[in-house]
Scaffold this motif. Structure first.
Motif, PDB file in Angstrom:
ATOM      1  N   ASN A 256       0.839  -1.194   0.000  1.00 47.61           N
ATOM      2  CA  ASN A 256       0.000   0.000   0.000  1.00 47.61           C
ATOM      3  C   ASN A 256       0.883   1.257   0.000  1.00 47.61           C
ATOM      4  O   ASN A 256       1.938   1.277   0.637  1.00 47.61           O
ATOM      5  N   PRO A 257       0.486   2.311  -0.705  1.00 47.30           N
ATOM      6  CA  PRO A 257       1.299   3.535  -0.754  1.00 47.30           C
ATOM      7  C   PRO A 257       1.576   4.150   0.620  1.00 47.30           C
ATOM      8  O   PRO A 257       2.575   4.868   0.785  1.00 47.30           O
TER       9      PRO A 257
ATOM     10  N   GLN B 116      -6.953  -5.092  -5.314  1.00 50.28           N
ATOM     11  CA  GLN B 116      -7.961  -4.580  -4.391  1.00 50.28           C
ATOM     12  C   GLN B 116      -7.510  -4.726  -2.941  1.00 50.28           C
ATOM     13  O   GLN B 116      -7.699  -3.818  -2.127  1.00 50.28           O
ATOM     14  N   ALA B 117      -6.917  -5.869  -2.621  1.00 45.23           N
ATOM     15  CA  ALA B 117      -6.461  -6.117  -1.252  1.00 45.23           C
ATOM     16  C   ALA B 117      -5.334  -5.177  -0.852  1.00 45.23           C
ATOM     17  O   ALA B 117      -5.294  -4.676   0.276  1.00 45.23           O
ATOM     18  N   ILE B 118      -4.411  -4.910  -1.772  1.00 48.10           N
ATOM     19  CA  ILE B 118      -3.318  -3.977  -1.493  1.00 48.10           C
ATOM     20  C   ILE B 118      -3.860  -2.573  -1.268  1.00 48.10           C
ATOM     21  O   ILE B 118      -3.430  -1.843  -0.361  1.00 48.10           O
TER      22      ILE B 118
ATOM     23  N   LYS C 112      -0.240   2.040 -10.181  1.00 48.15           N
ATOM     24  CA  LYS C 112       0.648   2.953  -9.457  1.00 48.15           C
ATOM     25  C   LYS C 112      -0.103   3.961  -8.599  1.00 48.15           C
ATOM     26  O   LYS C 112       0.482   4.598  -7.724  1.00 48.15           O
ATOM     27  N   HIS C 113      -1.397   4.111  -8.825  1.00 49.95           N
ATOM     28  CA  HIS C 113      -2.185   5.054  -8.033  1.00 49.95           C
ATOM     29  C   HIS C 113      -2.622   4.454  -6.696  1.00 49.95           C
ATOM     30  O   HIS C 113      -2.908   5.191  -5.748  1.00 49.95           O
ATOM     31  N   ASN C 114      -2.653   3.125  -6.603  1.00 46.30           N
ATOM     32  CA  ASN C 114      -3.143   2.459  -5.404  1.00 46.30           C
ATOM     33  C   ASN C 114      -2.143   1.493  -4.787  1.00 46.30           C
ATOM     34  O   ASN C 114      -2.483   0.736  -3.876  1.00 46.30           O
TER      35      ASN C 114
END
Length: 286
Positions: free
Chosen positions: A114-115, A188-190, A207-209
């Motif tokens: 996750n970012p 989705q999970a990340i 790259k956005h999520n």
């Protein structure tokens, strides 16, 4: 890891005649989820370049799923990041079929989180320990004091095959690792869990999520980001080959025409544009 360890029956059964190629306006392509975005691009480029109206029916499911479908005559082309062994290739030849293998590109396998996760790099040893359960808290990697949620694709995925061969190296997976049936569910999970981690092909990287970690295979002495320069120079350690497999058919022109386009200079532009590296790897991309 050999494919016949996973589904040995598929390569000893009689190869059924493929029905799809009788329909000259359709090519069915099935297999690696990592290759789907690229094949969408290639299919569009083929129509634009040749002017031929061709319906390319694409479906994922994983490399091994695609190879199994090819063996049963349920698809025209199998997309795979897993190479068939010589023994497995001979199983096709023994049925009087001419199997063709096309290694047309390379993809980098990303380690994603996750970012909002503060960890930015990882070693191959640490990654293995995450998936065995020996490392189970992000604080052990300099991150937050929070449990690590390890994610994995199903056994038919070429990414899972890569993980088993190049990271796990026969070490067992922790029973706490969560399996996802598609790359979509991994993404989705990340996106939804700051503590999750997974491996994914770069073609499916959002790259956005998510963010990709730098990787070291020398115990942390040198880390490499998964960018084009490091992939092309083979500094980045997680690179997989992308194959197409198909059975040649007499009097068919559509399938060879599509494969010829795949190996053309125009297709190399598409491959580079999508973030993959064409084969052969050259200093000049095109």
């Amino acid at each position: 890891m050999q494919i016949n360890k996973i589904f040995p029956l598929f390569f000893v059964i009689a190869f059924e005649s493929c029905q799809f190629l009788e329909k000259k306006d359709t090519i069915n392509i099935k297999g690696s989820d990592s290759m789907l975005p690229l094949m969408h691009k290639i299919a569009s480029g083929y129509e634009e370049s040749t002017g031929k109206k061709l319906h390319v029916a694409l479906s994922g499911g994983g490399s091994l799923d695609g190879l199994a479908a090819l063996a049963k005559g349920e698809t025209d082309i199998a997309m795979s990041s897993v190479a068939l062994s010589e023994q497995e290739k001979k199983a096709y030849e023994s049925q009087g079929n001419k199997l063709t293998e096309v290694l047309f590109a390379f993809d980098d396998v990303l380690v994603i989180v996750n970012p909002d996760n503060p960890v930015s790099q990882i070693t191959t040893e640490q990654l293995q320990k995450i998936y065995t359960g020996e490392i189970n808290n992000w604080s052990q990697l300099g991150g937050n004091d929070a449990p690590i949620i390890g994610l994995i694709r199903d056994k038919d995925s070429g990414i899972t095959d890569f993980l088993m061969d190049n990271v796990m190296k026969k070490a067992p997976f922790s029973t706490k690792i969560i399996q996802k049936d598609s790359t979509k569910f991994i993404n989705q999970a990340i996106d939804n869990d700051v503590n999750a981690i997974a491996l994914i092909g770069s073609g499916n990287f959002d790259k956005h999520n998510a963010k990709a970690l730098d990787v070291s295979e020398d115990g942390g002495k040198t880390y490499y980001a998964p960018n084009e320069i490091n992939v092309r120079a083979k500094y980045y350690p997680f690179i997989i080959p992308l194959y197409l497999y198909y059975v040649e058919k007499k009097n068919d022109e559509i399938l060879p025409s599509f494969v010829n386009y795949l190996l053309s200079k125009s297709a190399r532009y598409d491959i580079v544009d999508m973030g993959y590296v064409p084969n052969p790897i050259e200093e000049d991309s095109l």
